[in-house]
Each structure stands twice: as C-alpha cells, then as structure tokens.
Design a protein around this motif. Structure first.
Motif, PDB file in Angstrom:
ATOM      1  N   ILE A  63       0.865  -1.181   0.000  1.00  0.00           N
ATOM      2  CA  ILE A  63       0.000   0.000   0.000  1.00  0.00           C
ATOM      3  C   ILE A  63       0.898   1.225   0.000  1.00  0.00           C
ATOM      4  O   ILE A  63       1.791   1.341   0.838  1.00  0.00           O
ATOM      5  CB  ILE A  63      -0.917   0.020   1.235  1.00  0.00           C
ATOM      6  N   VAL A  64       0.662   2.115  -0.954  1.00  0.00           N
ATOM      7  CA  VAL A  64       1.410   3.371  -1.010  1.00  0.00           C
ATOM      8  C   VAL A  64       0.405   4.503  -0.893  1.00  0.00           C
ATOM      9  O   VAL A  64      -0.525   4.611  -1.698  1.00  0.00           O
ATOM     10  CB  VAL A  64       2.233   3.509  -2.303  1.00  0.00           C
ATOM     11  N   VAL A  65       0.584   5.317   0.128  1.00  0.00           N
ATOM     12  CA  VAL A  65      -0.317   6.425   0.416  1.00  0.00           C
ATOM     13  C   VAL A  65       0.370   7.720  -0.002  1.00  0.00           C
ATOM     14  O   VAL A  65       1.555   7.907   0.256  1.00  0.00           O
ATOM     15  CB  VAL A  65      -0.646   6.483   1.930  1.00  0.00           C
ATOM     16  N   TYR A  66      -0.390   8.599  -0.661  1.00  0.00           N
ATOM     17  CA  TYR A  66       0.182   9.899  -1.018  1.00  0.00           C
ATOM     18  C   TYR A  66      -0.769  11.017  -0.663  1.00  0.00           C
ATOM     19  O   TYR A  66      -1.975  10.827  -0.533  1.00  0.00           O
ATOM     20  CB  TYR A  66       0.581   9.962  -2.493  1.00  0.00           C
ATOM     21  N   CYS A  67      -0.179  12.198  -0.456  1.00  0.00           N
ATOM     22  CA  CYS A  67      -0.941  13.402  -0.141  1.00  0.00           C
ATOM     23  C   CYS A  67      -0.259  14.561  -0.853  1.00  0.00           C
ATOM     24  O   CYS A  67       0.533  14.348  -1.762  1.00  0.00           O
ATOM     25  CB  CYS A  67      -0.997  13.627   1.370  1.00  0.00           C
ATOM     26  N   SER A  68      -0.554  15.763  -0.446  1.00  0.00           N
ATOM     27  CA  SER A  68       0.111  16.935  -1.039  1.00  0.00           C
ATOM     28  C   SER A  68       0.660  17.840   0.065  1.00  0.00           C
ATOM     29  O   SER A  68       0.827  19.027  -0.127  1.00  0.00           O
ATOM     30  CB  SER A  68      -0.857  17.701  -1.940  1.00  0.00           C
ATOM     31  N   CYS A  69       0.945  17.250   1.223  1.00  0.00           N
ATOM     32  CA  CYS A  69       1.454  17.998   2.370  1.00  0.00           C
ATOM     33  C   CYS A  69       2.978  18.055   2.364  1.00  0.00           C
ATOM     34  O   CYS A  69       3.620  17.135   1.883  1.00  0.00           O
ATOM     35  CB  CYS A  69       1.033  17.313   3.670  1.00  0.00           C
ATOM     36  N   PRO A  70       3.537  19.097   2.944  1.00  0.00           N
ATOM     37  CA  PRO A  70       4.993  19.114   3.116  1.00  0.00           C
ATOM     38  C   PRO A  70       5.432  17.915   3.965  1.00  0.00           C
ATOM     39  O   PRO A  70       4.760  17.557   4.929  1.00  0.00           O
ATOM     40  CB  PRO A  70       5.254  20.425   3.850  1.00  0.00           C
TER      41      PRO A  70
END
Length: 124
Positions: A63-70
């Motif tokens: 599972i690879v989780v991504y966001c757009s946070c620093p």
C-alpha cells in the motif's frame, strides 16, 4: 512517525514491473477538490475515514499512500494508522502527488472511486 517512504521513481519501477500495489490518495479534501488528476488507479481515502475503510483495503498488496502535504505529513499519518491496524506493507510516497508530477510520471483524470464516504463503492 517512522513510516517508510518510496520515491516516485521507486514506485514507478514497482508499477512497471507489475508489482501488486494499492495506491491511496489521501490528499485533504481541499487539495483533492482543486485537482483534476490522480496517480493511475488510485483510490480515494479521506484521512479522517481510515477506520471506515479497513474492510475495503487489500491486505495482500503493498500500500502506497500519497498526499500533497509538506514532508508527506498526511500520508505518513494514514500509513501509520494502517500499520497500527495490522497492515504491514505500507509506505508513504516521498514528495507526495507533487513529487510524482515533478518527476514527470503519469497521472490520470481524477476518479470518484472512494474507500470511504460513498457506500456504493466496491473493490474492482
């Protein structure tokens, strides 16, 4: 949180090799709503609804989780939450969505497939 990270290039290599990976788009609602793109095949999981989606997340895939946070703050939080719930092969994407795009890797139009928030969602 000491969640392992994958670089966009490492993730892309896994995907190109056909490795079974579940991509989870955990961008906060505002960031997700302002984007019309996502990583290919990603499923939407609002960070505050992890507990509601556990039964829909495949446990036998990475599972690879991504966001757009620093510093991948939200994706690391979601990944750690999953790890605490016995998902063992969970990573945060280093640089998040923006890092993926900066690396020139493919995106696709944003999908409405969600792991939570829509009762009609079913695994594909």
């Amino acid at each position: 949180m000491d969640v392992p990270r994958l670089s966009p290039q490492e993730l892309n290599a896994f995907l190109r090799q056909g490795e079974p990976v579940t991509l989870i788009d955990a961008r906060k609602q505002e960031a997700w709503a302002h984007s019309d793109r996502q990583l290919p095949g990603a499923l939407r999981l609002e960070p505050e609804h992890v507990a509601d989606a556990l039964g829909a997340i495949p446990q036998r895939k990475a599972i690879v989780v991504y966001c757009s946070c620093p510093d991948e703050a939200t994706s690391a939080q979601v990944a750690e939450n999953l790890r605490q719930r016995n998902f063992s092969n969970v990573f945060a994407l280093r640089g998040g969505f923006d890092g993926w795009v900066r690396a020139g890797l493919p995106t696709e139009p944003r999908s409405e497939h969600r792991l939570s928030g829509e009762p009609s969602w079913a695994p594909m």
